[in-house]
Design a protein around this motif. Structure first.
Motif, PDB file in Angstrom:
ATOM      1  N   THR A   7      -5.593 -12.754   6.671  1.00  0.00           N
ATOM      2  CA  THR A   7      -5.209 -12.417   5.417  1.00  0.00           C
ATOM      3  C   THR A   7      -5.322 -13.764   4.433  1.00  0.00           C
ATOM      4  O   THR A   7      -5.189 -13.578   3.426  1.00  0.00           O
ATOM      5  N   GLU A  58      -4.164   0.685  -7.608  1.00  0.00           N
ATOM      6  CA  GLU A  58      -3.737   0.872  -6.370  1.00  0.00           C
ATOM      7  C   GLU A  58      -4.727   0.129  -5.241  1.00  0.00           C
ATOM      8  O   GLU A  58      -3.953  -0.361  -4.217  1.00  0.00           O
ATOM      9  N   GLU A 103      -2.721  -2.418  -2.475  1.00  0.00           N
ATOM     10  CA  GLU A 103      -2.718  -1.652  -1.183  1.00  0.00           C
ATOM     11  C   GLU A 103      -2.377  -2.909  -0.197  1.00  0.00           C
ATOM     12  O   GLU A 103      -1.257  -2.677   0.643  1.00  0.00           O
ATOM     13  N   ALA A 104      -3.329  -3.723   0.069  1.00  0.00           N
ATOM     14  CA  ALA A 104      -3.186  -4.791   1.117  1.00  0.00           C
ATOM     15  C   ALA A 104      -1.945  -5.705   0.882  1.00  0.00           C
ATOM     16  O   ALA A 104      -1.210  -5.840   1.790  1.00  0.00           O
ATOM     17  N   LEU A 129       0.954  -4.755  -0.438  1.00  0.00           N
ATOM     18  CA  LEU A 129       2.074  -4.335  -0.040  1.00  0.00           C
ATOM     19  C   LEU A 129       2.231  -3.819   1.473  1.00  0.00           C
ATOM     20  O   LEU A 129       3.137  -4.056   1.996  1.00  0.00           O
ATOM     21  N   ARG A 130       1.205  -3.277   1.925  1.00  0.00           N
ATOM     22  CA  ARG A 130       1.240  -2.933   3.394  1.00  0.00           C
ATOM     23  C   ARG A 130       0.995  -3.756   4.224  1.00  0.00           C
ATOM     24  O   ARG A 130       1.519  -3.758   5.367  1.00  0.00           O
ATOM     25  N   VAL A 131       0.175  -4.917   4.160  1.00  0.00           N
ATOM     26  CA  VAL A 131      -0.100  -5.962   5.259  1.00  0.00           C
ATOM     27  C   VAL A 131       1.191  -7.090   4.854  1.00  0.00           C
ATOM     28  O   VAL A 131       1.528  -7.361   5.914  1.00  0.00           O
ATOM     29  N   LYS A 152       3.588  -6.954   3.107  1.00  0.00           N
ATOM     30  CA  LYS A 152       4.999  -6.217   2.699  1.00  0.00           C
ATOM     31  C   LYS A 152       5.492  -7.228   1.573  1.00  0.00           C
ATOM     32  O   LYS A 152       6.955  -7.443   1.662  1.00  0.00           O
ATOM     33  N   LYS A 191       7.038  -4.944  -4.456  1.00  0.00           N
ATOM     34  CA  LYS A 191       5.963  -4.065  -5.580  1.00  0.00           C
ATOM     35  C   LYS A 191       5.823  -4.611  -6.851  1.00  0.00           C
ATOM     36  O   LYS A 191       4.816  -4.752  -7.319  1.00  0.00           O
TER      37      LYS A 191
END
Ligand code: ADP
Ligand code: MG
Length: 261
Positions: free
Chosen positions: A98, A117, A121-122, A124-126, A128, A131
């Motif tokens: 990361t 988006e 994406e990363a 948010l998902r990786v 965390k 938003k």
């Protein structure tokens, strides 16, 4: 007593004796390269010389057979316990990656997601992250790469140059310490190359540490602090851009430059 002179911080990237083979084919034959924080290094060399493989070794995409690559305090592929190196687990590799952003020749955007988006994406998902915070950062980055108006567009509706600028913004949205570029303009129509190089030049000005594989000698001359010439899995020549490009010392460097300039 304080030291008389400031102590130089360790270079952000330290590659020592990096070796990599694919079967019988030894592609990297002992690469030593250090990149200081904030430095822009352009990696040049003929096709097949090992440039992409080297970047992939820095970014945990290939396991090296010999030597070691450090990025910051971390040894790529290993974790340090006491005074020993242990191989990293998959999760540890993902966590370390990361810190490193990578931009490829083919933009590799997520086709089913909008531009915004793609950027969000990363983080948010990786990572965390929250938003609202990610969205603010993503919109700010889109403005910096000149694509605010395209936030809600899908990649297929963008030109190659626009897609590559999105790919750069997407990598930056992870707030990396290091950016790797692998021939980011090679797949673009000539008239779209400039807009991508401009974004990379702006990024260099912000102090980002960058390793850039490119055949754009104008960019290397203008932006690189150092140019490194690879041939046959080795670094043959390196130095300030004006010296390596303007007055190459090695026969092979001269032959390469006369082919691309
Ligand atoms: P460059 O980016 O300088 O063109 P590469 O690093 O892509 O060079 O390739 C160097 C050599 O390694 C080439 O001979 C290539 O065929 C070989 N190579 C690269 N990736 C692989 C792979 N995944 N499997 C087998 N051989 C590979
Ligand atoms: Mg390559």
């Amino acid at each position: 007593m304080p030291p008389a002179a400031p102590i130089e911080p360790l270079p952000l990237v330290r590659a020592h004796g990096v070796r990599k083979s694919f079967g019988e084919n030894e592609v990297l034959k002992g690469i030593d390269l250090e990149v200081r924080s904030g430095e822009v290094v352009c990696l040049i060399g003929a096709s097949g010389s090992g440039k992409s493989t080297f970047l992939r070794c820095v970014n945990h995409l290939e396991k090296i057979d010999g030597g070691l690559v450090w990025v910051g305090e971390r040894a790529v592929g290993y974790r340090i316990k006491g005074d020993k190196l242990h191989e990293q687990s998959h999760n540890e590799i993902c966590a370390d990656r990361t810190d490193i952003g990578m931009v490829f020749q083919h933009f590799n955007l997520f086709p089913h997601m909008t531009v915004l988006e793609n950027l969000m994406e990363a983080p948010l998902r990786v990572l965390k992250q929250r938003k609202a915070e990610v969205r603010r950062r993503a919109l700010d980055l889109l403005e910096k790469v000149g694509l605010s108006a395209k936030a809600d567009a899908y990649p297929r509706h963008l030109s190659g140059g626009q897609q590559q600028r999105v790919a750069i913004a997407r990598a930056l949205c992870m707030q990396p310490k290091l950016m790797l570029f692998d021939e980011p303009t090679s797949a673009l129509d000539p008239e779209l190359v400039g807009e991508v190089l401009r974004v990379m030049k702006d990024l260099a000005r912000t102090g980002m540490t960058m390793i850039v594989v490119t055949h754009e000698m104008g960019f290397a001359r203008d932006v690189a602090d150092r140019v490194v010439f690879m041939h046959g899995g080795r670094i043959i020549e390196e130095g300030p851009a004006e010296e390596v490009i303007g007055n190459p010392q090695h026969e092979r460097t001269r032959a390469f430059l006369s082919a691309v300039l």
